[in-house]
Design a protein around this motif. Structure first.
Motif, mmCIF file in Angstrom:
data_model
loop_
_atom_site.group_PDB
_atom_site.id
_atom_site.type_symbol
_atom_site.label_atom_id
_atom_site.label_comp_id
_atom_site.label_asym_id
_atom_site.label_seq_id
_atom_site.Cartn_x
_atom_site.Cartn_y
_atom_site.Cartn_z
ATOM 1 N N TYR A 163 -87.910 -41.172 -84.690
ATOM 2 C CA TYR A 163 -88.609 -40.808 -86.163
ATOM 3 C C TYR A 163 -88.590 -42.112 -86.925
ATOM 4 O O TYR A 163 -87.864 -42.766 -86.914
ATOM 5 C CB TYR A 163 -87.857 -39.522 -86.654
ATOM 6 N N PHE A 181 -89.200 -42.804 -90.995
ATOM 7 C CA PHE A 181 -89.192 -42.548 -92.491
ATOM 8 C C PHE A 181 -90.337 -43.243 -93.202
ATOM 9 O O PHE A 181 -90.396 -44.553 -93.083
ATOM 10 C CB PHE A 181 -88.143 -42.386 -93.238
ATOM 11 N N PHE A 190 -91.269 -37.813 -92.243
ATOM 12 C CA PHE A 190 -90.715 -38.285 -90.906
ATOM 13 C C PHE A 190 -91.771 -38.136 -90.127
ATOM 14 O O PHE A 190 -92.313 -37.060 -89.972
ATOM 15 C CB PHE A 190 -89.397 -37.331 -90.619
ATOM 16 N N THR A 207 -90.389 -28.552 -92.603
ATOM 17 C CA THR A 207 -90.140 -29.224 -91.008
ATOM 18 C C THR A 207 -90.886 -28.354 -90.206
ATOM 19 O O THR A 207 -90.659 -27.089 -90.041
ATOM 20 C CB THR A 207 -88.556 -29.073 -90.782
ATOM 21 N N HIS A 240 -83.876 -33.654 -91.041
ATOM 22 C CA HIS A 240 -84.994 -34.040 -91.978
ATOM 23 C C HIS A 240 -84.872 -33.493 -92.984
ATOM 24 O O HIS A 240 -85.075 -34.351 -94.147
ATOM 25 C CB HIS A 240 -85.984 -33.918 -91.117
ATOM 26 N N GLU A 295 -82.143 -34.868 -95.428
ATOM 27 C CA GLU A 295 -82.261 -36.500 -95.696
ATOM 28 C C GLU A 295 -83.434 -36.592 -96.771
ATOM 29 O O GLU A 295 -83.281 -37.548 -97.750
ATOM 30 C CB GLU A 295 -82.847 -37.053 -94.359
#
Length: 193
Positions: free
Chosen positions: A44, A46, A93, A127, A136, A139
């Motif tokens: 992944y 970001f 992401f 998500t 995710h 975060e």
């Protein structure tokens, strides 16, 4: 007129659970760069959402996460940098193994930094079902709170459906508290926020 938030939190000093950026990240640009380096993995990445394919991916996730809702973002909103008088921020992401950029968006956050109220407001967080249980959303919320705090904002707010127990649990674990209930705020189906 803007609606008061249902949930709010004083912007915490907590950072990412994976690799917290150093406290020395003085500017927004360096904070974003630090997060990008800290939160990237082999699978992944970001990054800031900047391309039409990213915006299409965000809308695809909204349709999957909120299928009965008509409250999906528009491309027009996502292309802009302002929302209700504040700065609009869009981070995602991406799945490095996806076949195309649109389907690569694994998770996203849209939030506003409002200079009038000195607060952040989470507009939308989602998500993709295929990428859940990887942290995710947590975060992205940490990043939003840290970004707001580093820019001198004092609180963060959001609205959430009363039936969305997973989201409520995440927000409460991050320190958000119920501030107010809006009766029948959501439509399709009608529900409190």
């Amino acid at each position: 007129p803007q609606v008061a938030p249902a949930f709010s939190v004083d912007v915490p000093s907590a950072c990412s659970i994976r690799n917290p950026p150093s406290a020395a990240a003085a500017t927004s640009k360096s904070l974003i760069t630090t997060y990008m380096k800290a939160m990237n993995s082999l699978r992944y990445t970001f990054k800031r959402a900047t391309k039409m394919a990213h915006f299409g991916g965000i809308i695809d996730i909204q349709k999957k996460c909120f299928p009965s809702s008509r409250e999906h973002s528009s491309i027009h909103l996502l292309e802009g940098n302002e929302y209700a008088g504040g700065e609009l921020h869009k981070f995602i992401f991406t799945d490095n193994y996806a076949e195309c950029e649109r389907t690569s968006v694994a998770a996203y956050i849209l939030y506003q930094l409002d200079n009038r109220t000195k607060g952040a407001h989470v507009i939308s967080l989602g998500t993709c079902p295929d990428h859940r249980k990887k942290g995710h959303a947590k975060e992205l919320m940490h990043f939003c709170n840290t970004h707001a705090r580093d820019k001198g904002y004092t609180h963060a707010t959001l609205l959430v459906r009363k039936s969305n127990e997973k989201a409520l649990g995440l927000y409460q674990n991050l320190g958000y508290m119920e501030h107010r209930v809006f009766t029948d705020y959501y439509r399709s189906p009608t529900e409190d926020a």
